[in-house]
Design an enzyme around this catalytic site. Structure first.
Site, short mmCIF file in Angstrom:
data_model
loop_
_atom_site.label_atom_id
_atom_site.label_comp_id
_atom_site.label_asym_id
_atom_site.label_seq_id
_atom_site.Cartn_x
_atom_site.Cartn_y
_atom_site.Cartn_z
N HIS A 46 -7.30 2.62 -3.90
CA HIS A 46 -8.14 1.66 -3.17
C HIS A 46 -9.45 2.31 -2.77
CE1 HIS A 46 -4.23 -0.53 -1.88
NE2 HIS A 46 -4.89 -1.34 -2.68
N CYS A 52 -4.22 2.09 6.16
CA CYS A 52 -3.33 1.07 5.58
C CYS A 52 -2.32 0.51 6.57
CB CYS A 52 -2.50 1.66 4.44
SG CYS A 52 -3.27 2.91 3.48
C1 LIG Z 1 -6.21 2.37 1.76
N1 LIG Z 1 -4.90 2.26 1.16
C2 LIG Z 1 -4.52 3.38 0.42
C3 LIG Z 1 -4.14 1.09 1.35
N2 LIG Z 1 -4.64 0.18 1.98
N3 LIG Z 1 -2.92 0.87 0.84
C4 LIG Z 1 -1.98 1.77 0.31
C5 LIG Z 1 -0.88 1.08 -0.45
C6 LIG Z 1 0.08 2.02 -1.08
C7 LIG Z 1 1.16 1.33 -1.88
N4 LIG Z 1 2.12 2.27 -2.31
C8 LIG Z 1 0.60 0.60 -3.09
O1 LIG Z 1 0.54 1.20 -4.16
O2 LIG Z 1 0.22 -0.56 -2.99
#
Ligand SMILES: CN(C)C(=N)NCCC[C@H](N)C(=O)O
Length: 254
Positions: free
Chosen positions: A162, A247
């Site tokens: 992200h 997150c």
């Molecule tokens: C800013 N970040 C990194 C986030 N907002 N989300 C992380 C999501 C992680 C999850 N395992 C996935 O792969 O969706």
């Protein structure tokens, strides 16, 4: 100004969360639960009222509540996550925000957009494009936010999950990032490369205070040298799932 934040407790299936850029290593569920409680306690200790989105035990990644919504003033834009496995997570977030009285808009197919791809500062909204978020998602977000005066800018993202896996912003607008995964730092007029990857993620608690991972002591010192107060939390079990401090919450300001 009231300060409230959405959080969502970890699913018992947390260890099955999605991974894109890192290898799977064992996750300690009990430790994850304790780290989540400490994260929530840290927000509360800093004057943030926390509101729990009902748990989604069947959704391994549901603790990463940031990805389900983009808040802008009184508008909640409910996302359409780029990973099919995460689509069911948005319902609970929408219900809570509806009950709190926020206006609701949606990202619709074929658009996809994850909240973790959205970095806001002072009327500008940068959106990472290339991973979970597509151009249709960016266009829809821009249309929803235009009446509120926001300028939405798509930025390339090819080396991290992200946009906020790569960069976040300090209270003064300096964008801090882990240079190895930032496609184009010239997008921002003020970009500061930090010495540790987990140091690139900050949650702004107020104009002088940031919340960050305790896994980045040199970056912490750098922020303190800039006059910031730092609250550090252990989030190792979420970092194993490509998560970070941003997150785990959604700040609501009104
Ligand atoms: C800013 N970040 C990194 C986030 N907002 N989300 C992380 C999501 C992680 C999850 N395992 C996935 O792969 O969706």
């Amino acid at each position: 100004m009231s300060r409230r934040a959405l959080v969502r407790r970890p699913s018992p299936r947390l260890a099955d969360g999605l991974l894109t850029h890192i290898d799977r290593v064992p996750v300690d569920l009990d430790l994850a639960q304790r780290q989540w409680e400490a994260y929530v306690a840290a927000l509360q200790a800093e004057g943030w009222e926390t509101i729990e989105v009902p748990p989604a035990p069947d959704c391994p990644d549901s603790v990463f509540v940031e990805d389900t919504v983009v808040m802008y003033a009184d508008l909640a834009v409910i996302t359409r996550p780029g990973a099919d496995e995460r689509r069911a997570e948005v319902t609970g977030t929408e219900q809570v925000l509806r009950d709190l009285g926020y206006r609701i808009a949606h990202i619709e197919a074929p658009g996809t957009l994850d909240g973790g791809d959205v970095l806001k500062h002072d009327g500008t909204v940068w959106v990472g494009l290339g991973g979970r978020t597509n151009q249709a998602g960016v266009d829809q977000l821009a249309a929803h936010l235009a009446p509120l005066g926001a300028r939405v800018v798509g930025v390339p993202l090819t080396k991290a999950l992200h946009l906020k896996s790569a960069v976040t912003a300090l209270p003064d607008g300096t964008v801090v990032g882990w240079a190895d995964v930032v496609d184009d730092p010239t997008v921002w007029t003020s970009f500061l490369a930090v010495p540790e990857e987990p140091g690139s993620h900050v949650v702004l608690l107020d104009e002088a205070t940031v919340l960050m991972s305790s896994a980045a002591p040199r970056t912490r010192a750098l922020y303190e040298d800039r006059g910031l107060r730092v609250v550090a939390v252990d989030v190792t079990e979420f970092e194993k799932l490509e998560g970070c401090v941003t997150c785990l919450s959604v700040r609501l300001r009104d």
